[in-house]
Design an enzyme around this catalytic site. Structure first.
Site, short mmCIF file in Angstrom:
data_model
loop_
_atom_site.label_atom_id
_atom_site.label_comp_id
_atom_site.label_asym_id
_atom_site.label_seq_id
_atom_site.Cartn_x
_atom_site.Cartn_y
_atom_site.Cartn_z
N SER A 1 0.81 -1.21 0.00
CA SER A 1 0.00 0.00 0.00
C SER A 1 0.85 1.26 0.00
O SER A 1 1.74 1.44 0.84
CB SER A 1 -0.91 0.00 1.23
N ASN A 2 0.53 2.15 -0.91
CA ASN A 2 1.15 3.48 -0.92
C ASN A 2 0.61 4.34 0.22
O ASN A 2 1.32 5.19 0.75
CB ASN A 2 0.87 4.18 -2.25
#
Length: 338
Positions: free
Chosen positions: A79-80
């Site tokens: 996940s960014n």
């Protein structure tokens, strides 16, 4: 809808240094027969950049106003959002707890150790795991359970929720971005964005509408099919309109999502996505990530090929960043490269 809401009434942490640039893609414009521009939100600056920085300005503004010293957030393994949250927490002198979901099955070792995972560890974040990738309610409940433990230790936690039962504060960051885009370029015909949680898509659509622009806003599905994403966008836009005190109906009438680039699912590469990623790199020297921006560009190419984007139109694609995830996908990406 003509009224512009004053966003200054929402607390906001200062994480960005200023507007992100617009860059014309000359070679792709010539090849595709359109006037193509890239809104460079991969250059938001904080912790490898990306669209989540804008969203975190409002979440962390609220957290700081509540006196929080720890933020908790859920995302996929690569996940960014969780990586950006850890960077934002570090910048503001806070601690972070990152809960990683098993959202993308059958990935190799690099997916679990490199890219965003490595960066979050360097940032000193605490890690948790959650076994399911489609249980937003359960994931939020697990974070709240950890938050209660932190409270018993004298900490003041703040949970950034996955589910739709809470005000979409992060979407306010893209209301700002939509207005920013209209001030930078008043005459674009269409803007293309990824559509996942709905915060970026919904916020940008709202910002464009508040500027009284009738430009098309296309959301490219990155996690759910068109029917499911349309339903999600309806909820997000209604909640965002309630938050801003504006009429939702004009926004709901402008929902436009496509899912041609979605298969085989969230975080999974297809030939369509891979081809889009390589075309952008080999034509403009710009990297896209396999989860969001490459699917967005694949959707844009589909719209050009089907004539929904017409020759000569001025089109803006939002580059949402996410580049560290490239290294988590190195085995998949390298398999067919010379």
């Amino acid at each position: 809808m003509a009224r512009k809401d004053n966003l200054d009434r929402f607390p906001r942490a200062q994480l960005m240094s200023g507007p992100t640039p617009l860059e014309r893609l000359d070679r792709l414009s010539a090849e595709l027969g359109i006037d193509l521009w890239l809104k460079r939100d991969d250059l938001t600056g904080l912790g490898f950049g990306g669209n989540k920085t804008r969203q975190l300005e409002f979440y962390l503004g609220d957290a700081l106003q509540q006196g929080a010293d720890t933020i908790l957030i859920t995302g996929a393994v690569q996940s960014n959002f969780v990586r950006s949250a850890a960077a934002a927490a570090a910048k503001l002198g806070m601690q972070s707890v990152l809960q990683l979901e098993e959202r993308v099955p059958d990935m190799g070792e690099a997916y679990y150790s490199s890219g965003n995972v490595l960066l979050a560890k360097i940032l000193g974040a605490e890690h948790m795991s959650y076994p399911e990738g489609e249980d937003e309610t359960g994931a939020d409940a697990a974070l709240h359970a950890r938050a209660e433990e932190l409270k018993s230790q004298g900490r003041t936690p703040y949970v950034i929720h996955l589910g739709l039962d809470h005000p979409p504060l992060g979407a306010l960051g893209y209301v700002v971005a939509g207005q920013e885009l209209c001030h930078q370029m008043s005459d674009f015909d269409a803007v293309i964005v990824p559509s996942g949680s709905g915060a970026t898509h919904g916020g940008l659509l709202t910002g464009v509408a508040l500027e009284e622009s009738d430009s098309s806003v296309f959301g490219v599905c990155v996690r759910r099919d068109r029917e499911q994403q349309t339903a999600r966008m309806t909820t997000v836009l209604q909640k965002l309109a309630d938050l801003l005190g504006i009429d939702a109906e004009p926004l709901l009438n402008r929902i436009n999502v496509l899912d041609k680039a979605l298969p085989p699912g969230y975080g999974k590469l297809s030939e369509m996505t891979r081809a889009a990623l390589e075309k952008m790199a080999r034509t403009e020297g710009i990297f896209l990530d396999p989860v969001y921006s490459a699917k967005t560009f694949a959707g844009l190419l589909h719209l050009v090929n089907t004539g929904e984007i017409q020759p000569g139109q001025k089109v803006v694609m939002l580059h949402t960043g996410g580049l560290p995830a490239l290294f988590g996908y190195q085995n998949e990406l390298a398999s067919d490269l010379p």
